[in-house]
Scaffold this active site. Structure first.
Site, mmCIF file in Angstrom:
data_model
loop_
_atom_site.group_PDB
_atom_site.id
_atom_site.type_symbol
_atom_site.label_atom_id
_atom_site.label_comp_id
_atom_site.label_asym_id
_atom_site.label_seq_id
_atom_site.Cartn_x
_atom_site.Cartn_y
_atom_site.Cartn_z
ATOM 1 N N TRP A 18 -14.212 39.828 -5.868
ATOM 2 C CA TRP A 18 -13.047 40.714 -5.788
ATOM 3 C C TRP A 18 -13.508 42.137 -6.103
ATOM 4 C CZ3 TRP A 18 -9.515 42.168 -10.228
ATOM 5 C CH2 TRP A 18 -8.371 42.825 -9.772
ATOM 6 N N ASP A 41 -12.286 34.005 -14.159
ATOM 7 C CA ASP A 41 -11.122 34.706 -13.638
ATOM 8 C C ASP A 41 -10.217 33.662 -12.988
ATOM 9 O OD1 ASP A 41 -9.242 36.353 -12.522
ATOM 10 O OD2 ASP A 41 -10.648 37.615 -11.419
ATOM 11 N N ALA A 47 -7.012 33.452 -11.470
ATOM 12 C CA ALA A 47 -5.908 34.237 -10.906
ATOM 13 C C ALA A 47 -5.002 33.444 -9.986
ATOM 14 C CB ALA A 47 -6.465 35.442 -10.146
ATOM 15 N N LYS A 61 0.509 35.298 -8.986
ATOM 16 C CA LYS A 61 0.595 34.520 -7.754
ATOM 17 C C LYS A 61 1.405 33.249 -7.936
ATOM 18 C CE LYS A 61 -2.855 37.453 -7.009
ATOM 19 N NZ LYS A 61 -3.357 38.403 -8.030
#
Length: 394
Positions: A127, A208, A210, A243
């Site tokens: 990312w 991470d 996410a 999300k």
């Protein structure tokens, strides 16, 4: 003062959003911005979220500060959701942060306090925001092999060989699930090997997380995180609720640290809270209270999980339809990897010139590296998208 400054480079994703908005074509397709979209092209408010908000509004009695660590009920619920029983809670501390990005920022700052200028290894590619967050914290960024541009899968042997060569002074940033930008993910067996490598070398895992629940399911997507945390004495996790709860603008995340024992956890946590106090002081509550309300209520949680399952199933269906349409139109399996990938994104492997051509000629907008947001595909226009991609690659 400001005459000493030069103009900073613009954000490519935000620029693409502006370009798309200005495009007058009615048949344009937005595969750029990384938010979930339903069949109408809307990023919806989940029904469980709306009900939780109604309860919060009705029951609210104060707007006083939360405290530096944030909403404690939210923190406890997130630890149960993400970590399960993988780690003894006495070794774990959690602080609410503004989004997954804020969680990453806080934890990068903590790393630099503990080990100034340390090296953070990120996947190639990763990312785009990972690099500047680490560099702005004073850390050094290096890459480990990850994406195979030929197979569109994980270059796992090369990845593991690099991880095996690291040591206790290194930090390894891992995508917990739904790799951004590639969509190519580690299997459970590969996660097992990564966990064993980290336990052997002493490198610090930094996960991470996410997109929990956007890949194969909540428990399935948590496998890698839990496996790694169970194998090592210390770890960091940046959690995002943007999300899986659809709370993008509420900016709700959590910074999680795992230490070798409770005493070290307390020391590290004191530094974490000191960093937060010197930055944004205390976090906002609305997103955290929404998540706490949902996860602590059996009926709301069941409703949320049902809707999350529907979102995930829709993305998988779109992947399969696009891969099938391209295969039928081209008599080629070159894009079958789209169906194998998971999460919102896939990296198509197109060069920037092709991406620009498809945008100009067909109104299909994607990031310059050819990352597409699968959730942005209009289900009734999968064939049109297949035609556009094939025309661009000829």
């Amino acid at each position: 003062m400001f005459e000493t400054l030069s103009k900073a480079p613009g954000d490519k994703i935000l620029a693409l959003m502006g370009e798309y908005a200005a495009d007058p074509r009615t048949d344009k397709i937005d595969l750029g911005v990384g938010v979930y979209k339903d069949k109408t092209g809307t990023t919806p408010i989940m029904s469980a979220v709306r009900k939780a908000e109604e309860r919060i509004l009705e029951a609210g009695t104060t707007k006083t500060y939360l405290g530096i660590a944030g909403n404690k009920g939210f923190g406890a619920a997130v630890l149960d959701l993400a970590l399960g029983d993988a780690v003894e809670r006495s070794r774990v501390r959690i602080a609410q942060a503004p989004g997954g990005t804020g969680s990453l920022w806080v934890l990068m700052q903590l790393i630099n306090r503990a080990r100034p200028g340390a090296t953070v290894w990120v996947s190639d590619p990763t990312w785009p925001n990972h690099n500047p967050i680490a560099e702005n914290a004073g850390l050094t960024v290096k890459k480990y092999p990850y994406f195979d541009t030929q197979t569109r899968g994980v270059k796992f042997d090369a990845m593991l060989a690099t991880l095996d060569g690291l040591g206790p002074q290194d930090i390894v940033l891992l995508h917990g699930c739904c790799h951004n930008p590639t969509g190519a993910n580690l299997s459970n067996e590969q996660w097992d090997a990564v966990a064993a490598s980290l336990a052997r070398t002493g490198a610090l895992p930094f996960i991470d997380l996410a997109y929990l629940g956007f890949g194969d399911g909540l428990a399935e997507d948590a496998y890698g995180t839990r496996k790694v945390l169970a194998a090592v004495p210390e770890a960091l996790v940046a959690f995002s609720g943007s999300k899986n709860f659809g709370l993008y603008r509420e900016r709700i995340g959590a910074a999680i640290l795992v230490a070798r024992d409770a005493a070290h956890a307390d020391i590290a946590n004191s530094q974490l809270l000191n960093i937060i106090r010197g930055a944004y002081s205390q976090p906002p509550d609305h997103g955290a209270e929404i998540i706490r309300t949902i996860l602590e209520d059996a009926q709301l949680r069941a409703e949320w999980e049902t809707e999350l399952n529907e979102m995930r199933a829709r993305m998988i269906r779109l992947r399969e339809k696009l891969a099938d349409a391209i295969r039928q139109k081209s008599n080629s399996e070159d894009f079958d990897f789209i169906a194998r990938h998971r999460g919102m994104f896939s990296l198509l492997g197109l060069d920037n010139a092709t991406v620009e051509h498809v945008k100009a000629a067909r109104g299909v907008y994607m990031i310059g590296d050819s990352r597409i947001n699968v959730a942005g595909i209009p289900e009734d226009r999968v064939g049109d998208l297949a035609d556009a991609l094939l025309a661009g690659t000829k």
